[in-house]
Design an enzyme around this catalytic site. Structure first.
Site, PDB file in Angstrom:
ATOM      1  N   LYS A   8       0.907  -1.207   0.131  1.00  0.00           N
ATOM      2  CA  LYS A   8      -0.026   0.110  -0.035  1.00  0.00           C
ATOM      3  C   LYS A   8       0.855   1.361   0.081  1.00  0.00           C
ATOM      4  CE  LYS A   8      -4.531  -1.337   0.371  1.00  0.00           C
ATOM      5  NZ  LYS A   8      -5.614  -0.463  -0.203  1.00  0.00           N
TER       6      LYS A   8
ATOM      7  N   ASP B 241      -8.035  -0.077   6.865  1.00  0.00           N
ATOM      8  CA  ASP B 241      -8.223  -0.963   7.889  1.00  0.00           C
ATOM      9  C   ASP B 241      -6.504  -1.556   8.143  1.00  0.00           C
ATOM     10  OD1 ASP B 241      -6.875  -2.557   5.255  1.00  0.00           O
ATOM     11  OD2 ASP B 241      -8.863  -2.563   4.490  1.00  0.00           O
TER      12      ASP B 241
END
Length: 398
Positions: free
Chosen positions: A73, A120
């Site tokens: 990410k 998350d």
């Protein structure tokens, strides 16, 4: 639930965007090569597992070493923050690099900026890392049920982070509201009408791992690529790039989601031009995929590039975690988080479970198949990992 995996085959429709094509991927890779600490992640060919499963190749692109953050990410987060800061400071992002923004003459301006996001875990960690490197302030909101380990990893990077009492999609809405009220910049890895520029930057950042994989494969071309989807931003970007890069030889793209958070699957099944939302807690061990509303940009690319959609039970992802942690013969040992292992577990189940032979045949998986998966995260919740590997939680019949 009658099956561990359900499959929907839907022929691609529409055109892939050049925003995620070959030129965009080269631009992203060139950018990341100039970020301090950059190294390409490993592409492993699991030869022994391929033989066991009866396919020609099974490649794993292991993102667990990316910038020391255990997940892919940060590719999107770093590229996005760079582009946004350049715009705020009126700098030409085509003539500057990430390290240029670390120079003392721009540090004071950046120190006044605050970026906020909902996550998350992995996306927020990437944003927090990038903000710390550049000297900006960072606020990170996490949905109900997030593990304390994921929260602490973000807080260690200096971000003001906490867990909310609502699900992921409501946490995104909360972050957007706080950004508007406080004059902060929302850097979210999903899009909606009126909010697409920043998610585009994030998706373009993800292309680095896909471009690396293409270069590492050389003349080899996968026949199948299994991509996990939360909101679908990573899957959409990578699918679009692969279509652009390989043209008529492009692999079959198979999208993988948990049953409890199958917003892409339901959107594909309806195929009526409307995004489908999954309500509720979205409870799954695949925390990175626990998203109830598709990214508008991601879905557009998937509809144009993907051929099939899977929804899987928890045991399928757990199988991926266990198999990678206990390799055959000379295959490397890979420590995987549940979201990272989801597509790998799906491939293993389809090839090893005779009860799934109908789906296997639909997807044209056979001895000539060359399969690529992206392990998008390493172990991000050690408690859950040990429950799966040591205690046999979420058992599989294969």
């Amino acid at each position: 639930m009658s099956s561990t995996i359900e499959c929907l085959v839907l022929p691609p429709e529409g055109e892939c965007s050049e925003n995620f094509g070959k030129a965009a991927a080269l631009n992203s890779l060139d950018f990341h090569k100039n970020v301090p600490g950059y190294e390409p992640t490993k592409l492993s060919d699991l030869k022994a597992l391929s033989k066991k499963l009866g396919v020609e190749n099974f490649w794993i692109k292991d993102e667990s070493s990316r910038f020391g953050l255990n997940a892919f990410k940060v590719l999107g987060g770093s590229f996005c923050l760079f582009k946004v800061i350049c715009e705020l400071l009126r700098l030409d992002s085509n003539r500057h690099f990430f390290k240029d923004l670390q120079a003392p003459e721009v540090a004071q301006s950046i120190s006044k900026m605050t970026f906020i996001t909902a996550t998350d875990g992995n996306h927020g960690r990437g944003i927090a890392w990038s903000a710390k490197k550049l000297g900006a302030k960072c606020v990170v909101l996490m949905p109900r049920g997030t593990s304390s380990e994921r929260l602490e990893n973000i807080q260690k990077l200096g971000a003001d982070a906490w867990i909310t009492d609502v699900n992921y999609d409501a946490t995104v809405a909360m972050a957007a509201d706080m950004a508007e009220k406080n004059g902060w910049t929302l850097v979210q890895d999903t899009s909606w009408d009126g909010y697409e520029e920043i998610p585009t930057y994030i998706m373009q950042g993800y292309l680095t791992m896909a471009k690396e994989a293409q270069e590492q494969l050389g003349e080899e071309v996968p026949t199948h690529v299994f991509l996990q989807a939360g909101v679908g931003s990573m899957a959409g970007a990578v699918a679009s790039f692969l279509k652009s890069a390989y043209g008529d030889r492009a692999p079959k793209i198979v999208v993988v989601e948990p049953f409890s958070a199958d917003c892409i699957y339901k959107t594909a099944a309806a195929d009526d031009g409307e995004l489908k939302v999954v309500e509720g807690d979205l409870k799954t061990i695949m925390a990175g995929l626990a998203c109830g509303k598709p990214c508008t940009l991601g879905w557009k690319e998937l509809r144009a590039c993907a051929s099939a959609y899977l929804r899987i039970q928890e045991s399928v992802a757990a199988t991926g975690v266990r198999v990678l942690s206990s390799p055959l013969k000379e295959d490397p040992r890979i420590l995987a988080g549940e979201s990272g292992a989801a597509p790998i577990g799906a491939v293993i189940a389809l090839l090893a479970d005779p009860n799934l032979s109908e789906i296997k045949n639909k997807l044209q998986l056979n001895k000539s198949s060359k399969i690529l998966c992206f392990l998008t995260e390493g172990v991000t919740d050690r408690k859950s990992f040990l429950e799966i590997v040591w205690e046999g939680k979420y058992p599989s019949s294969i």
